[in-house]
Design a protein around this motif. Structure first.
Motif: not given
Lengths: 370, 418
Positions: B283-287, B299-300, B303
């Motif tokens: 999945p898309a990355h998380y900040i 990138t994907d 976390s």
């Protein structure tokens, strides 16, 4: 794995309308969760269950859906025997004058007859979860029901439209109501059914003979007086998308660690079309907090509590709060956005300020220049 | 099959020993680069973007990772009915069975493959350079000049010229002399290791070179000098743009940092010349809230709960709360646990940096892990390690599993990385 079933995904839902988001595309093709489209989750669930023949049926506006699923190679559905069958509405001179409501049902029959599987899993495209159908099918098999439908009960407010099911003690469907004013039960349909392929062929043939032009999960469930229709509970986490506010709320759920882990952290991958974007670059002086960001973005501004799709540019001194920003949107310098959904390819010119409310986000349609 | 105008052969069998533990388990071309990519994505993407759809990839050293990465070539659109990507390992035959003994020998051993493709020209590439180049333009020059060989050259600063193989050319860019790392350079045109040969000519030289027992069977050392001796027509093709050899820890680090410091040069966002790579399906990355990501590439699947500054992170990297990652390169699946500090580190696949570890340029002291391969205060971690909590590791170290056992004063345990 190795369940003897084929899949059918209904890419549209006649009762669900997501305004500007569903105007250019089918419900199933609406972008969701940063790098996905809604259909990716159901397709992945089916593929992860070992289902390798899947039909996708759209009523209209299916170009973006076709672009997205293509040959199905992202889901390993590009097979010798077609893995992915796009079943567009079949329009010919005999039916075109019926107001464009094409008779998709004949094409559907051909699809069901083309394969030897015992069961068909039919699914709407407005729920998002990550699980296989192994348990669902085996419970259906054990119970001896004619049709089994999946439901969950994680809330008393499911948004509208939602189908509330009333089951008897043995799990059989006794009553069903769309958006009941005073819900007596909290079991809400997930719009997923499993039944014998042979039975489904009979049911569809009868529909055609009767002159019906519609096929839906709700229609299958309504047969509870003639057939044994049984509910099976799904206990995992589910996101429901039936309106703009629930789309917005569902997206914001993905910012929650626990939720994201359940949806993406298992060993069941969620597949989607590969875009080969660049990595996302974070410039100097940006602040990003509690946000999901996809590949190919360039971020030099401020992003809080938001979901960014691929290839988004957030320029310097721009402030983005609680927003959903889709693919290739350009947010210029000094822009302020709060509770806004920006569809693909929008451009927000410098200094513009857009503020929506949490329950009523502002939606800017595809390709708009603001 | 219609005659091919050109096919490409990528020399991807080298060990890349100067990259130390980074190439212990995989060949250099399979080493991750620039967050989303592997080194070999660059020549492969250049080929497909240039319209070259038959690509042989010559493998030898630790080929598993490279073979599985390339697969049927699908990520680069090289899963063709006509042509496509071919993995070409050394093989046994009734007359002989040999490893590839040099770059020229590797091509010699695959003469049969090339003959089957029946090309007019052969493009020879190496799998260890980062650049975007249109080989079709180079081919046009080669055909226009009716050259026997065309060699891509890159102007390097005069003070660095003696580190490269240099082409001395006349006013028409015809090569008159070739010098490998000369002390007193007469030219600043460095060979990029990109050659186009007219196949009939190259074939003749390969066969001749193979008979010469004294030869190293190397393009730079033997084939090119021999052609010059015979006064064959060698043209230099000048390339402008970003080009970097990533053969050492320092140059690999620098080139990764160039993505952040000079993003316009490699310009990954250029949609007309995409670099393709195999997708990790994440999945898309998380900040997270209170995390900080400055001047970095992500990138994907990442976390981030801590601080990331001036770093390049591959997919599925986790940086926990209170951890600081600075000037570093983290390969896929790395976890940096709470309170750890990485400063100028390169961390291999899936390695777990324990809590409150301090490693890299800002850590003072000596270590028995100091390695001659690590320069400029860069510290490198092997893949599949759990680094003990609270250890301190200075710069210029290569943290790896010893021959004796699996754990030591820095490593708590090791695990298998797929």
């Amino acid at each position: 794995m190795f369940i003897n079933a084929m899949g059918l995904i209904l890419a549209d839902h006649r009762k669900i309308n997501l305004g500007d988001l569903s105007r250019p595309r089918a419900l199933a093709a609406i972008p969701f969760g940063g790098r996905y489209r809604i259909i990716d989750f159901m397709l992945s669930n089916m593929v992860n269950s070992g289902i390798s023949q899947i039909g996708v049926i759209a009523l209209s506006k299916y170009k973006s859906l076709m672009d997205h699923v293509g040959t199905g190679s992202s889901w390993d559905l590009d097979r010798k025997q077609p893995g992915l069958n796009l079943l567009p509405p079949y329009i010919n001179t005999a039916n075109v004058d019926r107001g464009g409501e094409a008779d998709d049902l004949n094409g559907l029959l051909d699809f069901f007859r083309a394969y030897p599987h015992k069961y068909v899993i039919v699914a709407d495209s407005n729920v998002i979860f990550n699980a296989t159908f192994d348990e669902f099918v085996s419970k259906h098999e054990e119970s001896g029901a004619d049709i089994s439908v999946m439901y969950n009960r994680d809330s008393t407010r499911y948004g509208s439209p939602s189908m509330i099911l009333n089951l008897d003690r043995r799990g059989y469907l006794r009553d069903m109501m769309m958006d009941p004013p005073k819900p007596s039960a909290t079991r809400c349909s997930l719009g997923i059914a499993v039944l014998d392929r042979e039975l489904l062929i009979d049911l569809v043939s009868e529909s055609i003979a009767r002159g019906d032009r519609d096929f839906s999960i709700d229609g299958l469930m309504k047969l509870y007086k003639q057939y044994r229709v049984r509910g099976i509970e799904y206990k995992g986490k589910v996101l429901r998308i039936n309106s703009i506010p629930t789309y917005f709320a569902s997206t914001m759920q993905l910012l929650d660690d626990a939720f994201r882990n359940e949806l993406f952290g298992s060993d069941l991958p969620v597949y989607t079309k590969v875009k080969d974007e660049a990595p996302t670059l974070y410039g100097e002086g940006n602040t990003v907090s509690n946000s999901v960001i996809s590949d190919g973005c360039l971020i030099t501004g401020e992003v809080t509590d938001s979901m960014l799709f691929r290839g988004v540019t957030i320029s310097k001194h721009a402030i983005v709060r609680s927003c959903i920003i889709m693919q290739d949107v350009f947010v210029s310098e000094g822009v302020e956005l709060e509770n806004v959904i920006l569809d693909k390819n929008c451009v927000i010119r410098p200094g513009i300020k857009l503020v929506g409310q949490q329950d009523y986000p502002v939606v800017i349609g595809k390709g708009a220049i603001v | 099959m219609a005659r091919n105008e050109i096919i490409a052969m990528i020399l991807a069998g080298g060990q890349g020993s100067r990259l130390g533990v980074l190439t212990k388990h995989l060949a250099k071309p399979a080493v991750p680069f620039g967050s989303r990519y592997r080194i070999i994505d660059f020549p492969l993407s250049n080929c497909i973007n240039s319209g070259i759809e038959t690509v042989g990839v010559l493998t030898q050293y630790q080929p598993l990772a490279l073979n599985t990465y390339i697969g049927n070539g699908h990520p680069w659109d090289l899963d063709r009915n006509k042509g496509g990507a071919f993995i070409l390992p050394p093989y046994q035959s009734s007359e002989r069975s040999d490893w590839y003994t040099g770059t020229a020998n590797a091509i010699f051993q695959n003469i049969e493959f090339i003959e089957n493709c029946d090309p007019k020209h052969v493009l020879i590439l190496s799998g260890d350079h980062i650049y975007k180049m249109n080989y079709a333009k180079m081919l046009r020059t080669h055909i226009r000049e009716a050259a026997d060989a065309t060699i891509a050259v890159f102007e390097v600063p005069w003070e660095e010229a003696s580190r490269f193989g240099l082409m001395n050319t006349d006013e028409n860019d015809l090569v008159i002399d070739f010098e490998e790392k000369p002390a007193k350079p007469k030219s600043n045109l460095a060979s990029m290791g990109v050659y186009i040969f007219t196949w009939d000519v190259l074939r003749r030289y390969l066969v001749e070179d193979e008979r010469n027992l004294k030869s190293n069977h190397d393009f730079g050392k033997n084939i090119i000098p021999r052609m010059l001796q015979d006064q064959a027509k060698l043209t230099a093709y000048r390339f402008c743009g970003y080009w970097k050899d990533v053969g050492t820890i320092s140059s690999l680090w620098e080139s990764n940092m160039d993505i952040l410091d000079r993003p316009e040069e490699l310009n990954f966002r250029d949609r007309d010349w995409r670099i393709y790579s195999k997708n990790p399906v994440k999945p898309a990355h998380y900040i997270a809230k209170n995390a900080s990501v400055i001047n970095s590439a992500l990138t994907d699947g990442c976390s981030i709960y801590g601080t990331v500054e001036h770093s390049v992170l591959s997919n599925s990297v986790t940086v926990e709360k209170g951890a600081i990652v600075k000037d570093s390169i983290l390969m896929p699946g790395v976890t940096v646990q709470e309170g750890a500090l990485l400063d100028k580190c390169i961390v291999g696949f899936e390695t777990i940096i324990g809590r409150n570890v301090k490693a890299g340029a800002s850590v003072k002291g000596k270590s028995r892990f100091t390695s001659p391969y690590c320069q400029d205060q860069i510290t490198v971690f092997e893949r599949g390690l759990k680094v003990r909590d609270k250890v301190e590791i200075p710069g210029n170290c290569m943290v790896e599993i010893g021959d004796d056992g699996e754990s030591n004063e820095l490593i708590e345990y090791t695990f298998r990385v797929r």
